[in-house]
Design a protein around this motif. Sequence first.
Motif, PDB file in Angstrom:
ATOM      1  N   LEU A  77       0.741  -1.095  -0.017  1.00 37.77           N
ATOM      2  CA  LEU A  77      -0.013   0.035  -0.048  1.00 37.77           C
ATOM      3  C   LEU A  77       0.734   1.196  -0.089  1.00 37.77           C
ATOM      4  O   LEU A  77       0.301   2.393  -0.406  1.00 37.77           O
ATOM      5  CB  LEU A  77      -0.912   0.185   1.405  1.00 37.77           C
ATOM      6  N   VAL A  78       2.174   1.257   0.533  1.00 38.33           N
ATOM      7  CA  VAL A  78       2.972   2.673   0.810  1.00 38.33           C
ATOM      8  C   VAL A  78       4.398   2.338   0.310  1.00 38.33           C
ATOM      9  O   VAL A  78       5.168   3.079   0.860  1.00 38.33           O
ATOM     10  CB  VAL A  78       2.663   3.197   2.008  1.00 38.33           C
ATOM     11  N   ALA A  79       4.502   1.060  -0.401  1.00 41.58           N
ATOM     12  CA  ALA A  79       5.701   0.897  -0.936  1.00 41.58           C
ATOM     13  C   ALA A  79       7.035   0.834   0.122  1.00 41.58           C
ATOM     14  O   ALA A  79       8.327   1.194  -0.092  1.00 41.58           O
ATOM     15  CB  ALA A  79       6.546   1.902  -1.786  1.00 41.58           C
ATOM     16  N   GLY A  80       6.455   0.234   1.398  1.00 45.39           N
ATOM     17  CA  GLY A  80       7.328  -0.039   2.657  1.00 45.39           C
ATOM     18  C   GLY A  80       7.715   1.374   3.355  1.00 45.39           C
ATOM     19  O   GLY A  80       8.674   1.421   3.963  1.00 45.39           O
ATOM     20  N   ARG A  81       7.066   2.425   2.845  1.00 46.82           N
ATOM     21  CA  ARG A  81       7.617   3.675   3.228  1.00 46.82           C
ATOM     22  C   ARG A  81       9.215   4.120   3.286  1.00 46.82           C
ATOM     23  O   ARG A  81       9.947   4.447   3.995  1.00 46.82           O
ATOM     24  CB  ARG A  81       7.111   3.878   4.871  1.00 46.82           C
ATOM     25  N   ARG A  82       9.574   3.705   1.909  1.00 47.05           N
ATOM     26  CA  ARG A  82      11.240   3.582   1.835  1.00 47.05           C
ATOM     27  C   ARG A  82      11.411   4.450   0.456  1.00 47.05           C
ATOM     28  O   ARG A  82      12.745   4.373   0.156  1.00 47.05           O
ATOM     29  CB  ARG A  82      11.586   2.071   1.439  1.00 47.05           C
ATOM     30  N   LEU A  83      10.469   5.271   0.150  1.00 50.30           N
ATOM     31  CA  LEU A  83      11.114   5.979  -1.169  1.00 50.30           C
ATOM     32  C   LEU A  83      12.102   7.292  -0.726  1.00 50.30           C
ATOM     33  O   LEU A  83      11.830   8.011   0.056  1.00 50.30           O
ATOM     34  CB  LEU A  83       9.755   6.664  -1.953  1.00 50.30           C
ATOM     35  N   GLY A  84      13.267   7.232  -1.519  1.00 49.96           N
ATOM     36  CA  GLY A  84      14.019   8.248  -1.367  1.00 49.96           C
ATOM     37  C   GLY A  84      13.683   9.445  -2.093  1.00 49.96           C
ATOM     38  O   GLY A  84      12.584   9.576  -2.871  1.00 49.96           O
ATOM     39  N   MET A 136       1.351  -0.601  -4.716  1.00 48.50           N
ATOM     40  CA  MET A 136       2.495   0.750  -4.656  1.00 48.50           C
ATOM     41  C   MET A 136       3.697   0.572  -5.294  1.00 48.50           C
ATOM     42  O   MET A 136       4.044   1.730  -5.782  1.00 48.50           O
ATOM     43  CB  MET A 136       2.467   1.579  -3.309  1.00 48.50           C
ATOM     44  N   TRP A 137       4.206  -0.530  -5.144  1.00 49.24           N
ATOM     45  CA  TRP A 137       5.564  -0.755  -5.699  1.00 49.24           C
ATOM     46  C   TRP A 137       5.494  -0.613  -7.231  1.00 49.24           C
ATOM     47  O   TRP A 137       6.228  -0.026  -8.021  1.00 49.24           O
ATOM     48  CB  TRP A 137       6.240  -1.927  -5.235  1.00 49.24           C
ATOM     49  N   SER A 138       4.586  -1.343  -7.674  1.00 45.30           N
ATOM     50  CA  SER A 138       4.368  -1.244  -9.357  1.00 45.30           C
ATOM     51  C   SER A 138       3.926   0.308  -9.845  1.00 45.30           C
ATOM     52  O   SER A 138       4.492   0.660 -10.886  1.00 45.30           O
ATOM     53  CB  SER A 138       3.189  -2.252  -9.549  1.00 45.30           C
ATOM     54  N   ILE A 139       3.225   0.811  -9.075  1.00 43.36           N
ATOM     55  CA  ILE A 139       2.781   2.091  -9.424  1.00 43.36           C
ATOM     56  C   ILE A 139       3.812   3.166  -9.267  1.00 43.36           C
ATOM     57  O   ILE A 139       4.098   3.920 -10.224  1.00 43.36           O
ATOM     58  CB  ILE A 139       1.468   2.487  -8.542  1.00 43.36           C
ATOM     59  N   THR A 140       4.631   2.943  -8.183  1.00 41.54           N
ATOM     60  CA  THR A 140       5.832   3.732  -8.027  1.00 41.54           C
ATOM     61  C   THR A 140       6.756   3.566  -9.298  1.00 41.54           C
ATOM     62  O   THR A 140       7.253   4.667  -9.943  1.00 41.54           O
ATOM     63  CB  THR A 140       6.578   3.358  -6.910  1.00 41.54           C
ATOM     64  N   LEU A 141       7.184   2.377  -9.703  1.00 41.22           N
ATOM     65  CA  LEU A 141       8.155   2.085 -10.666  1.00 41.22           C
ATOM     66  C   LEU A 141       7.399   2.700 -12.095  1.00 41.22           C
ATOM     67  O   LEU A 141       8.203   3.205 -12.691  1.00 41.22           O
ATOM     68  CB  LEU A 141       8.405   0.614 -11.007  1.00 41.22           C
ATOM     69  N   THR A 142       6.205   2.398 -12.495  1.00 40.35           N
ATOM     70  CA  THR A 142       5.679   2.987 -13.485  1.00 40.35           C
ATOM     71  C   THR A 142       5.557   4.148 -13.568  1.00 40.35           C
ATOM     72  O   THR A 142       5.584   5.029 -14.393  1.00 40.35           O
ATOM     73  CB  THR A 142       4.258   2.299 -13.863  1.00 40.35           C
TER      74      THR A 142
END
Length: 486
Positions: free
Chosen positions: A33-40, A169-175
């Motif tokens: 749901l939130v990409a592990g709260r790990r985005l830089g 959310m990981w797929s959405i973040t990458l795309t």
Amino acid sequence: MAVDYIVIVVYLAGMLAMGWWGMRRARSKSEFLVAGRRLGPAMYSGTMAAIVLGGASTIGGVGLGYQYGLSGAWMVFTIGLGLLALSVFFSARIARLKVYTVSEMLDLRYGGRAGVISGVVMWAYTLMLAVTSTIAYATIFDVLFDINRTLAIVLGGSIVVAYSTLGGMWSITLTDMVQFVVKTIGVLLLLLPIAVVKAGGFSEMKAQLPTEYFDPLGIGGETIFTYVLIYTFGMLIGQDIWQRVFTARSDSTAKWGGTVAGTYCLAYALAGAVIGTAAKVLYPNLASADDAFATIVKDELPVGVRGLVLAAALAAVMSTSSGALIACATVANNDIWSRLRGVVRPGGDEHDEVKGNRTFILVMGLAVIGTAIALNDVVEALTVAYNLLVGGLLVPILGGLLWKRGTAQGALAAVAVGGVAVIGLMATYGILANEPVYYGLLASLAAYLVVSLATPATDAAVLAAWRERLAGRAPEPVSERVPAPQ
């Protein structure tokens, strides 16, 4: 068009491949749901800019430029202002809460059970946002492949539902990162300069068009004020935006990464208006202002470049559509369905949590595609959603962040009174009128203040726990922990 088709097909295949790759990373509720709260900072800025700059900002922004000139930038400009305000003043505190939805924040702050009511309002907003983004596929695929509206919606919507369901959310973040790069190259670096050159440069544009096309306030002060109320404030409280804030790995990432994204939005706003103004010089008699983007791309750009710019438009639509879809599914599952069933699983199986949220994305995605096919007037639908969002939820959310005397009863009253007022005023003045959001917001504020002051203050223990969460000192939420081996 063969080269253009190849560019688009490669782009769409890449989106699906990233969805499959993202599925391998999304193994917990937090990851999904939130990409592990790990985005830089870099990924956070790119994905945040991608989600707020959708089809309305790209196709609609160019259309407003065609209709009003440079002042047509104001709609997207107010979106950028809202993102800047959110990032500078609120994002760090929001990120520290470690929640998944806006309704969870309201429950934490007020110690009440306002989640279902606020969740229904937020669900309606995110659903209609996803629907209107999905409808935009019809315009793009009509230019690309000359296919009918229904097939275009099914094709574009199915790709978004597929990669969103697979990896969350990981797929959405990458795309979204790919979509951000494609939009930057396609719209800012290619379409903008080519459009201006084709129109004869700024001097020729000024000679061909009325002076009001170059008046920064030409669209009208009342329209700008309404944009601020709807879009700037909407950026502060939308679940789709907050869910991206939750992905930041630190307070500083949320603050400064969001500031960069907001600044990018301001540049994108001006670019869209300039492209639309150039299109007015080239095609002064288009039947609809919203046709300006597709027309200038189709007729003025060389082969290959045209495919990349159309991919940029597709990227803009897909980023907003996927972000709204996961937000809609998250609210439907966590704020409505789970609460109505009374499901509380503090030590629940993380795999089951992922499976449940994945199912909700698929179901909501199918609902979005079906609604998009059936719906005709998307402007009215989106206006209803934004009016309900701002009129019903702005006051209790910002009040909870800024005023410690606000109570759960006041928050519920604000949601109910603001929502009912907006609906009644839309029935009286018309859906597209400005009065519903003006007076609905005032009614919500009055209800919040009066009822909060007339009811006992929020329990001191609730406020103390809230302050601990805001400061980032509270224990890690159970849903963030790795389950112990069985």
